[in-house]
Each structure stands twice: as C-alpha cells, then as structure tokens.
Design a protein around this motif. Structure first.
Motif, PDB file in Angstrom:
ATOM      1  N   ARG A  88       3.935  16.873 -13.200  1.00 19.64           N
ATOM      2  CA  ARG A  88       3.878  18.319 -12.946  1.00 19.64           C
ATOM      3  C   ARG A  88       5.122  19.019 -13.490  1.00 19.64           C
ATOM      4  O   ARG A  88       5.037  20.102 -14.072  1.00 19.64           O
ATOM      5  CB  ARG A  88       3.727  18.561 -11.443  1.00 19.64           C
ATOM      6  N   ARG A  89       6.263  18.415 -13.333  1.00 16.33           N
ATOM      7  CA  ARG A  89       7.499  19.027 -13.831  1.00 16.33           C
ATOM      8  C   ARG A  89       7.572  18.988 -15.354  1.00 16.33           C
ATOM      9  O   ARG A  89       8.081  19.921 -15.982  1.00 16.33           O
ATOM     10  CB  ARG A  89       8.713  18.329 -13.212  1.00 16.33           C
ATOM     11  N   ARG A  90       7.065  17.935 -15.950  1.00 13.42           N
ATOM     12  CA  ARG A  90       7.041  17.881 -17.416  1.00 13.42           C
ATOM     13  C   ARG A  90       6.127  18.961 -17.988  1.00 13.42           C
ATOM     14  O   ARG A  90       6.450  19.585 -19.007  1.00 13.42           O
ATOM     15  CB  ARG A  90       6.579  16.494 -17.870  1.00 13.42           C
ATOM     16  N   ASP A  91       4.995  19.158 -17.345  1.00 14.99           N
ATOM     17  CA  ASP A  91       4.081  20.207 -17.805  1.00 14.99           C
ATOM     18  C   ASP A  91       4.732  21.579 -17.709  1.00 14.99           C
ATOM     19  O   ASP A  91       4.575  22.420 -18.604  1.00 14.99           O
ATOM     20  CB  ASP A  91       2.792  20.177 -16.979  1.00 14.99           C
ATOM     21  N   TYR A  92       5.475  21.798 -16.630  1.00 14.70           N
ATOM     22  CA  TYR A  92       6.135  23.096 -16.468  1.00 14.70           C
ATOM     23  C   TYR A  92       7.201  23.299 -17.545  1.00 14.70           C
ATOM     24  O   TYR A  92       7.306  24.379 -18.132  1.00 14.70           O
ATOM     25  CB  TYR A  92       6.764  23.197 -15.081  1.00 14.70           C
TER      26      TYR A  92
ATOM     27  N   ARG B 286       0.830  -1.206   0.000  1.00 11.59           N
ATOM     28  CA  ARG B 286       0.000   0.000   0.000  1.00 11.59           C
ATOM     29  C   ARG B 286       0.867   1.259   0.000  1.00 11.59           C
ATOM     30  O   ARG B 286       0.624   2.193  -0.772  1.00 11.59           O
ATOM     31  CB  ARG B 286      -0.922  -0.006   1.224  1.00 11.59           C
ATOM     32  N   ILE B 287       1.899   1.269   0.840  1.00 13.66           N
ATOM     33  CA  ILE B 287       2.786   2.428   0.896  1.00 13.66           C
ATOM     34  C   ILE B 287       3.562   2.565  -0.409  1.00 13.66           C
ATOM     35  O   ILE B 287       3.757   3.679  -0.923  1.00 13.66           O
ATOM     36  CB  ILE B 287       3.749   2.309   2.097  1.00 13.66           C
ATOM     37  N   ARG B 288       3.967   1.443  -0.950  1.00 11.37           N
ATOM     38  CA  ARG B 288       4.713   1.490  -2.211  1.00 11.37           C
ATOM     39  C   ARG B 288       3.854   2.062  -3.334  1.00 11.37           C
ATOM     40  O   ARG B 288       4.324   2.879  -4.134  1.00 11.37           O
ATOM     41  CB  ARG B 288       5.194   0.084  -2.573  1.00 11.37           C
ATOM     42  N   ALA B 289       2.593   1.652  -3.392  1.00  4.47           N
ATOM     43  CA  ALA B 289       1.689   2.191  -4.408  1.00  4.47           C
ATOM     44  C   ALA B 289       1.442   3.678  -4.182  1.00  4.47           C
ATOM     45  O   ALA B 289       1.337   4.459  -5.142  1.00  4.47           O
ATOM     46  CB  ALA B 289       0.373   1.422  -4.385  1.00  4.47           C
ATOM     47  N   LEU B 290       1.372   4.091  -2.926  1.00  5.83           N
ATOM     48  CA  LEU B 290       1.160   5.499  -2.608  1.00  5.83           C
ATOM     49  C   LEU B 290       2.364   6.344  -3.035  1.00  5.83           C
ATOM     50  O   LEU B 290       2.204   7.424  -3.622  1.00  5.83           O
ATOM     51  CB  LEU B 290       0.905   5.652  -1.107  1.00  5.83           C
ATOM     52  N   VAL B 291       3.558   5.838  -2.754  1.00  5.26           N
ATOM     53  CA  VAL B 291       4.773   6.558  -3.156  1.00  5.26           C
ATOM     54  C   VAL B 291       4.866   6.632  -4.674  1.00  5.26           C
ATOM     55  O   VAL B 291       5.258   7.664  -5.241  1.00  5.26           O
ATOM     56  CB  VAL B 291       6.021   5.879  -2.562  1.00  5.26           C
ATOM     57  N   ARG B 292       4.493   5.563  -5.361  1.00  6.11           N
ATOM     58  CA  ARG B 292       4.500   5.584  -6.826  1.00  6.11           C
ATOM     59  C   ARG B 292       3.533   6.642  -7.354  1.00  6.11           C
ATOM     60  O   ARG B 292       3.832   7.350  -8.324  1.00  6.11           O
ATOM     61  CB  ARG B 292       4.125   4.205  -7.373  1.00  6.11           C
ATOM     62  N   GLN B 293       2.397   6.765  -6.705  1.00  8.50           N
ATOM     63  CA  GLN B 293       1.428   7.785  -7.101  1.00  8.50           C
ATOM     64  C   GLN B 293       2.002   9.186  -6.898  1.00  8.50           C
ATOM     65  O   GLN B 293       1.850  10.059  -7.762  1.00  8.50           O
ATOM     66  CB  GLN B 293       0.145   7.610  -6.283  1.00  8.50           C
ATOM     67  N   TYR B 294       2.667   9.405  -5.766  1.00  9.29           N
ATOM     68  CA  TYR B 294       3.315  10.696  -5.515  1.00  9.29           C
ATOM     69  C   TYR B 294       4.359  11.002  -6.588  1.00  9.29           C
ATOM     70  O   TYR B 294       4.420  12.115  -7.130  1.00  9.29           O
ATOM     71  CB  TYR B 294       4.005  10.681  -4.147  1.00  9.29           C
ATOM     72  N   MET B 295       5.179  10.006  -6.883  1.00  8.82           N
ATOM     73  CA  MET B 295       6.268  10.206  -7.843  1.00  8.82           C
ATOM     74  C   MET B 295       5.722  10.515  -9.232  1.00  8.82           C
ATOM     75  O   MET B 295       6.212  11.429  -9.912  1.00  8.82           O
ATOM     76  CB  MET B 295       7.157   8.961  -7.885  1.00  8.82           C
ATOM     77  N   HIS B 296       4.719   9.771  -9.673  1.00  8.82           N
ATOM     78  CA  HIS B 296       4.136  10.016 -10.992  1.00  8.82           C
ATOM     79  C   HIS B 296       3.553  11.424 -11.077  1.00  8.82           C
ATOM     80  O   HIS B 296       3.669  12.095 -12.114  1.00  8.82           O
ATOM     81  CB  HIS B 296       3.052   8.979 -11.278  1.00  8.82           C
TER      82      HIS B 296
END
Length: 264
Positions: A60-64, A45-55
């Motif tokens: 966001r940085r690509r859009d910028y 669960r934590i791993r999936a959450l961190v993956r969501q944060y990272m994505h």
C-alpha cells in the motif's frame, strides 16, 4: 506476550493503524519496525498472519509513493517519500531489535541468530519482492546507521555495540540474498531518523565488524568443473636425460691424468 490471542490482537491493531489514511491519518512509519519482532513468533499461524499484514502495508505504501511521484511536485514528493517509503522500515527495526530485552549481548551467538531471523522477516519483502530494490540505498542506509550511536543511551557501549551488530547482520543478509548489486539512483536519499540515532563527530568512521566469525558473511565458493580442475593440476617436470657417470669418478680421473702429464 505469552498469550497468543494478545499477540494476534496487537498485530491486527498495528496493521489497522498503519493501513488507514496514508499518509496523514495512519500510524507513522516508525511503527512498521515492530513487525521485526514477529520473526521469532513461535505460532506459525500468527506468524503467517503478521507476514500477510506486513506485505499488505508495504504494498500500500509503495503504491502511494508511485502515485505521488507521478502527480506531485518533485520537492513535495521527496519530502513525503522518506516518511512513507517502506524501505525505511529497516532503520526502525534496527532500533527495535537493539532495545529488545531478549537481546542482551552483542557477541551472544544464539541471541544474534534470533536477531538475524527477525531482520530477514522484514527484509524478505523489501529485497525479493521489490521491483525497485536498490542495493546502493540499503548499503548507504546501514553504513550511516553504523556511523551513529544510540540516541537514548549515547554513552552505553553495550547498547551501541548491539546496534552496530544488528547493522552488520542486516548487511550480511543483504550480501547473501541480493541478486543485484547496482548502485543506481533511488527515489529518496538514505536519511537517518534523529529521534533514534545520534550523530558522531565528523571524523568518526566505524569499520569494525561486531559479529563473531561464525556469523560473518562468507562468499560462496564456485565449484570448478572437472576440466578446470585438471587444468589447474601442476605440470609434471619434464624428464631430463643425464649421464650415469659418477661426477666424483670423473673428477678423480681428471686429477690423475693431470698428475701423469706433469711427470711425463
């Protein structure tokens, strides 16, 4: 940390710091390299959450970067890209994994497999979910890192070997997972952060592979069809008709005929 709640809270703080006020009010791009450690997170669960944060941070940085490339002067955009572009996360992840206390030996297969797992955790969104993915950029970035040494422990062979082994693992993953190997242009040149990487002399070229044979890249073998397999069989030698007469017998007869002629 051994407590899951602490790891989850740290990931949330990291995501919050990376996502607000890009580019001046957020955490530097260096901190995105910490996401690599989530590759060995035991809690799904934590791993999936961190993956969501990272994505989310990557998107966001690509859009910028996409926005400043359109509405900003070229010189200013190029300077900002190297500080924002999420693809540079790989360089900082290499440093984080090199100094990971659980990674002790560059030739330890079990430890290298964990490092490989961590690398793929961050490379997956950069390679498979990136319309602007450029194989040439990653190849150049890894080659340049491998031609540097660790800035903190320049004379420590074990640390440098670990860093170069991490680079080899990253290149192995890129070879294995990439579908496009074009050497096209990229929005930014592959720059190496001097805070973490110290340059070698100008004649230094690191061509050695620091991985055990089990972890080195092995190209996939293409299976041959039945027709191709049959066509590759060796042709049978053609049957040549031969005279059944014994060669020795022929020579003996010739000898006796000559002998008789000499006395006739």
């Amino acid at each position: 940390d051994e407590v899951p709640q602490v790891r989850e809270a740290f990931a949330a703080k990291l995501h919050k710091g990376l996502s607000k006020g890009i580019p001046n009010k957020c955490l530097p791009l260096d901190f995105m390299g910490i996401y690599a450690l989530a590759g060995r997170e035991p809690d799904k669960r934590i791993r999936a959450l961190v993956r969501q944060y990272m994505h989310a941070d990557v998107a966001r940085r690509r859009d910028y970067v996409r926005n400043i490339s359109v509405g900003t002067a070229v010189e200013r955009a190029v300077c900002q890209v190297s500080q924002i572009l999420p693809d540079y996360m790989l360089a900082f992840a290499v440093t984080v994994l090199t100094h990971d206390p659980l990674f002790e030996r560059y030739d330890n297969i079990a430890q290298l497999k964990l490092v490989k797992q961590c690398l793929w955790f961050i490379l997956e969104p950069l390679i498979t979910r990136n319309d602007f993915y450029c194989y040439g950029f990653y190849k150049t970035l890894i080659e340049r890192m491998k031609n540097h040494k660790d800035a903190r422990f320049e004379d420590d062979d074990n640390v440098n070997y670990k860093m170069w082994a991490v680079c080899d693992l990253a290149m192995t993953l890129i070879w294995a997972r990439s579908n496009n190997f074009e050497m096209r242009e990229f929005p930014s040149d592959a720059r190496i952060p001097t805070m973490f990487f110290s340059p070698q002399n100008e004649y230094f070229v690191n061509t050695r592979v620091f991985l055990p044979p089990e972890l080195q890249f092995q190209p996939k073998k293409v299976a041959l069809s039945t027709e191709q397999t049959r066509s590759r069989k060796r042709a049978r030698p053609q049957h040549v008709e031969t005279n059944n007469t014994n060669d020795v017998e022929v020579r003996v007869n010739e000898y006796y005929s000559r002998f008789e002629m000499s006395y006739s």
